[in-house]
Design a protein around this motif. Structure first.
Motif, PDB file in Angstrom:
ATOM      1  N   MET A   1       0.801  -1.195   0.070  1.00 55.14           N
ATOM      2  CA  MET A   1      -0.113  -0.091   0.047  1.00 55.14           C
ATOM      3  C   MET A   1       0.783   1.354  -0.016  1.00 55.14           C
ATOM      4  SD  MET A   1      -2.386   1.066   3.216  1.00 55.14           S
ATOM      5  CE  MET A   1      -2.573  -0.763   3.626  1.00 55.14           C
ATOM      6  N   PRO A   2       0.809   2.223  -0.990  1.00 57.56           N
ATOM      7  CA  PRO A   2       1.541   3.374  -0.854  1.00 57.56           C
ATOM      8  C   PRO A   2       1.370   4.183   0.045  1.00 57.56           C
ATOM      9  CG  PRO A   2       0.512   2.913  -3.298  1.00 57.56           C
ATOM     10  CD  PRO A   2      -0.229   1.888  -2.230  1.00 57.56           C
ATOM     11  N   LYS A   3       2.459   4.691   0.557  1.00 59.00           N
ATOM     12  CA  LYS A   3       2.382   5.878   1.518  1.00 59.00           C
ATOM     13  C   LYS A   3       2.548   7.323   1.396  1.00 59.00           C
ATOM     14  CE  LYS A   3       4.990   4.816   5.329  1.00 59.00           C
ATOM     15  NZ  LYS A   3       6.285   4.696   6.223  1.00 59.00           N
ATOM     16  N   ILE A   4       1.265   8.048   1.814  1.00 53.60           N
ATOM     17  CA  ILE A   4       1.435   9.329   1.209  1.00 53.60           C
ATOM     18  C   ILE A   4       1.420  10.209   2.528  1.00 53.60           C
ATOM     19  CG2 ILE A   4      -0.306  11.200   0.360  1.00 53.60           C
ATOM     20  CD1 ILE A   4      -1.450   9.230  -1.380  1.00 53.60           C
ATOM     21  N   LEU A   5       2.328  11.211   2.283  1.00 53.93           N
ATOM     22  CA  LEU A   5       2.396  12.166   3.492  1.00 53.93           C
ATOM     23  C   LEU A   5       1.453  13.498   2.989  1.00 53.93           C
ATOM     24  CD1 LEU A   5       3.797  13.656   5.923  1.00 53.93           C
ATOM     25  CD2 LEU A   5       5.841  14.273   4.633  1.00 53.93           C
ATOM     26  N   LEU A   6       0.692  13.701   3.954  1.00 54.12           N
ATOM     27  CA  LEU A   6      -0.236  14.835   3.570  1.00 54.12           C
ATOM     28  C   LEU A   6       0.240  15.891   4.654  1.00 54.12           C
ATOM     29  CD1 LEU A   6      -3.017  16.306   2.722  1.00 54.12           C
ATOM     30  CD2 LEU A   6      -4.224  14.909   4.468  1.00 54.12           C
ATOM     31  N   VAL A   7       0.622  16.978   4.143  1.00 58.31           N
ATOM     32  CA  VAL A   7       1.106  18.243   4.944  1.00 58.31           C
ATOM     33  C   VAL A   7      -0.069  19.270   4.853  1.00 58.31           C
ATOM     34  CG1 VAL A   7       2.814  19.752   5.527  1.00 58.31           C
ATOM     35  CG2 VAL A   7       3.472  17.606   4.573  1.00 58.31           C
ATOM     36  N   GLU A   8      -0.644  19.398   5.858  1.00 57.91           N
ATOM     37  CA  GLU A   8      -2.100  20.378   5.718  1.00 57.91           C
ATOM     38  C   GLU A   8      -2.247  20.984   7.171  1.00 57.91           C
ATOM     39  OE1 GLU A   8      -4.825  22.368   4.946  1.00 57.91           O
ATOM     40  OE2 GLU A   8      -4.536  21.331   3.385  1.00 57.91           O
ATOM     41  N   ASP A   9      -2.457  22.194   7.395  1.00 55.99           N
ATOM     42  CA  ASP A   9      -2.630  23.063   8.721  1.00 55.99           C
ATOM     43  C   ASP A   9      -4.253  22.900   8.882  1.00 55.99           C
ATOM     44  OD1 ASP A   9      -2.895  24.672   6.518  1.00 55.99           O
ATOM     45  OD2 ASP A   9      -2.556  26.429   8.152  1.00 55.99           O
ATOM     46  N   ASN A  10      -5.092  22.933   8.025  1.00 53.69           N
ATOM     47  CA  ASN A  10      -6.530  22.980   8.498  1.00 53.69           C
ATOM     48  C   ASN A  10      -6.985  21.708   8.557  1.00 53.69           C
ATOM     49  OD1 ASN A  10      -9.436  22.669   7.202  1.00 53.69           O
ATOM     50  ND2 ASN A  10      -8.941  25.097   7.365  1.00 53.69           N
ATOM     51  N   GLU A  11      -7.396  21.706   9.766  1.00 54.98           N
ATOM     52  CA  GLU A  11      -8.185  20.241  10.436  1.00 54.98           C
ATOM     53  C   GLU A  11      -9.211  19.814   9.496  1.00 54.98           C
ATOM     54  OE1 GLU A  11      -9.763  18.474  14.750  1.00 54.98           O
ATOM     55  OE2 GLU A  11      -9.282  20.615  14.375  1.00 54.98           O
ATOM     56  N   MET A  12      -9.943  20.593   8.987  1.00 55.96           N
ATOM     57  CA  MET A  12     -11.095  19.933   8.501  1.00 55.96           C
ATOM     58  C   MET A  12     -10.509  19.572   6.923  1.00 55.96           C
ATOM     59  SD  MET A  12     -14.759  21.838   7.544  1.00 55.96           S
ATOM     60  CE  MET A  12     -14.350  23.117   6.567  1.00 55.96           C
ATOM     61  N   ASN A  13      -9.650  20.203   6.313  1.00 56.39           N
ATOM     62  CA  ASN A  13      -9.438  19.698   5.148  1.00 56.39           C
ATOM     63  C   ASN A  13      -8.311  18.323   5.216  1.00 56.39           C
ATOM     64  OD1 ASN A  13     -10.390  21.944   3.628  1.00 56.39           O
ATOM     65  ND2 ASN A  13      -8.411  22.853   3.517  1.00 56.39           N
ATOM     66  N   ARG A  14      -7.710  18.478   6.283  1.00 56.30           N
ATOM     67  CA  ARG A  14      -6.690  17.280   6.627  1.00 56.30           C
ATOM     68  C   ARG A  14      -7.587  16.108   7.060  1.00 56.30           C
ATOM     69  NH1 ARG A  14      -4.089  19.841  10.532  1.00 56.30           N
ATOM     70  NH2 ARG A  14      -5.436  19.068  12.196  1.00 56.30           N
ATOM     71  N   ASP A  15      -8.671  15.973   7.629  1.00 52.71           N
ATOM     72  CA  ASP A  15      -9.390  14.944   8.380  1.00 52.71           C
ATOM     73  C   ASP A  15     -10.202  14.370   7.037  1.00 52.71           C
ATOM     74  OD1 ASP A  15      -8.456  15.298  10.694  1.00 52.71           O
ATOM     75  OD2 ASP A  15     -10.249  16.128  11.461  1.00 52.71           O
ATOM     76  N   MET A  16     -10.808  15.374   6.270  1.00 49.20           N
ATOM     77  CA  MET A  16     -11.543  14.853   5.107  1.00 49.20           C
ATOM     78  C   MET A  16     -11.035  14.104   4.089  1.00 49.20           C
ATOM     79  SD  MET A  16     -12.314  15.756   1.692  1.00 49.20           S
ATOM     80  CE  MET A  16     -11.376  17.508   1.720  1.00 49.20           C
ATOM     81  N   LEU A  17      -9.758  14.797   3.751  1.00 50.63           N
ATOM     82  CA  LEU A  17      -8.944  14.245   2.663  1.00 50.63           C
ATOM     83  C   LEU A  17      -8.140  12.923   3.183  1.00 50.63           C
ATOM     84  CD1 LEU A  17      -7.998  14.611  -0.177  1.00 50.63           C
ATOM     85  CD2 LEU A  17      -5.963  16.092   0.515  1.00 50.63           C
ATOM     86  N   SER A  18      -7.814  12.692   4.406  1.00 45.34           N
ATOM     87  CA  SER A  18      -7.061  11.504   4.907  1.00 45.34           C
ATOM     88  C   SER A  18      -7.920  10.381   4.973  1.00 45.34           C
ATOM     89  CB  SER A  18      -6.335  11.863   6.176  1.00 45.34           C
ATOM     90  OG  SER A  18      -7.147  12.267   7.171  1.00 45.34           O
ATOM     91  N   ARG A  19      -9.120  10.509   5.498  1.00 47.27           N
ATOM     92  CA  ARG A  19     -10.250   9.771   5.318  1.00 47.27           C
ATOM     93  C   ARG A  19     -10.366   9.277   3.928  1.00 47.27           C
ATOM     94  NH1 ARG A  19     -13.233  12.991   8.664  1.00 47.27           N
ATOM     95  NH2 ARG A  19     -14.619  13.476   7.200  1.00 47.27           N
TER      96      ARG A  19
END
Length: 125
Positions: A1-19
């Motif tokens: 499974m590929p590993k992606i590092l998500l660098v995002e300071d906005n909690e809502m954007n971070r949670d939505m995109l990571s899920r």
């Protein structure tokens, strides 16, 4: 499974995109600012980085330039800029900073997934 590092300071954007990315089968590592993003890029060795460009501590522009100058293999990891900046010249600015691609917010998942897959296919790990 590929590993992606998500660098995002906005909690809502971070949670939505990571899920949404986890549901598509990606292993997600999260950083909330550019400095933490650089640390995790080095320690986690992701296959791809999604980099918000407007970040605290170190912005995405400088974080990407720092990654590209790193003498280790992390310099070759594909970076997709995630930005609300959609002004003329922003795409070129992202590429000049060392990003491999660019996507605007709000993120359209299918479009972003196509960019992720294209860049992951290019990488030999």
């Amino acid at each position: 499974m590929p590993k992606i590092l998500l660098v995002e300071d906005n909690e809502m954007n971070r949670d939505m995109l990571s899920r949404r990315l986890k549901r598509k089968g990606y292993d997600i590592v999260i950083a909330v600012d550019g400095a933490q993003g650089l640390e995790l890029a080095r320690s986690e060795q992701p296959d791809l980085i999604l980099m918000d460009m407007s970040l605290p501590i170190i912005d995405g522009w400088e974080a990407t330039r720092t990654l590209r100058a790193d003498p280790t293999s992390i310099a070759a990891v594909p970076v997709i800029a995630l930005t609300a900046h959609a002004m003329s010249g922003d795409y070129e600015r992202c590429l000049a900073a060392g990003c491999d691609d660019y996507d605007t917010k709000p993120v359209e998942l299918e479009r972003l997934l196509a960019k992720i897959e294209r860049l992951l296919q290019r990488v030999e790990r």
